[in-house]
Motif scaffolding. Sequence first.
Motif, PDB file in Angstrom:
ATOM      1  N   ASN A 142      -1.765   2.424  -4.329  1.00 42.65           N
ATOM      2  CA  ASN A 142      -1.501   3.611  -5.241  1.00 42.65           C
ATOM      3  C   ASN A 142      -0.962   2.975  -6.816  1.00 42.65           C
ATOM      4  OD1 ASN A 142      -0.804   6.096  -6.188  1.00 42.65           O
ATOM      5  ND2 ASN A 142       1.474   6.096  -5.454  1.00 42.65           N
TER       6      ASN A 142
ATOM      7  N   LYS B 150       0.771  -1.355   0.008  1.00 45.41           N
ATOM      8  CA  LYS B 150       0.080   0.026   0.041  1.00 45.41           C
ATOM      9  C   LYS B 150       0.807   1.236  -0.055  1.00 45.41           C
ATOM     10  CE  LYS B 150      -4.340  -2.053   1.653  1.00 45.41           C
ATOM     11  NZ  LYS B 150      -5.306  -1.777   2.570  1.00 45.41           N
ATOM     12  N   ASP B 151       2.027   1.316   0.377  1.00 47.38           N
ATOM     13  CA  ASP B 151       2.932   2.561   0.248  1.00 47.38           C
ATOM     14  C   ASP B 151       3.808   2.236  -1.048  1.00 47.38           C
ATOM     15  OD1 ASP B 151       4.775   0.348   0.997  1.00 47.38           O
ATOM     16  OD2 ASP B 151       5.744   1.510   2.611  1.00 47.38           O
ATOM     17  N   LYS B 152       3.648   1.409  -1.980  1.00 41.03           N
ATOM     18  CA  LYS B 152       4.353   1.077  -3.122  1.00 41.03           C
ATOM     19  C   LYS B 152       3.512   1.846  -4.349  1.00 41.03           C
ATOM     20  CE  LYS B 152       7.116  -1.532  -0.930  1.00 41.03           C
ATOM     21  NZ  LYS B 152       8.241  -0.984  -0.194  1.00 41.03           N
TER      22      LYS B 152
END
Length: 226
Positions: free
Chosen positions: A165, A142-144
């Motif tokens: 993202n 989710k932070d990629k």
Amino acid sequence: MYGRKIVVKMATLAPEGTDWHGMLIEMGQEWKKATDGEVQLRIYPGGVLGDERDMVRKMRIGQIHSAGITTEGLTEIVPDFSAFYVPLAFKDNADIQAVLDDMYPSLEKKLEEKGFKLLYLADLGWAYWFSTTKVTSPADLKDKRIFTWAGDFKWAEVYKKAGYNPVPLASTDILSGLQTGLIDAMSTMPLYALAQQAFGITNHMLDLKWGTLLAGIIIDMKTWNR
């Protein structure tokens, strides 16, 4: 017997020199042999004619006649193919084959209604997530900045709503996207990551069968009926 020679132009993302490319070459040799040289297959590998959506568009306007494409390109023609890349929808290969066997007649018919003959359809294998840094669960993604197919707005929106993202790109731009940091994670088959040379950058794989990758060979009905 067959009249004038027919040159069938086929596009594919399969990199030159891979087993997939070799299979298409063998198919072309069989066509040539079966027709005493009247039908010849000219292959454009490695995405040199664009992404799969480009291939479908070029088939529709007659620039090429055939394509070896995955679920992404097939879904551009018949949306029902999207059933095969729903994440975590299948338990095992038997599960995939059961759904494929059940849907095949309908998929084949709908392709013909859109002007395409389905010559081949098979499950290529499982897709996994590859990342530039360690990932141990889908939540770590989710932070990629994850690759999604350019033009596939529905799935990009699904990923956004799930907290990811997505970065829409043509598949032919994946490697450059990884090299420049535009994306840092992608979902694909291990063998394709190797053939595409992406494994050197995305050298962390999430050991989770995220989905299946189907591939098919289609030809436009006008060429098929010649």
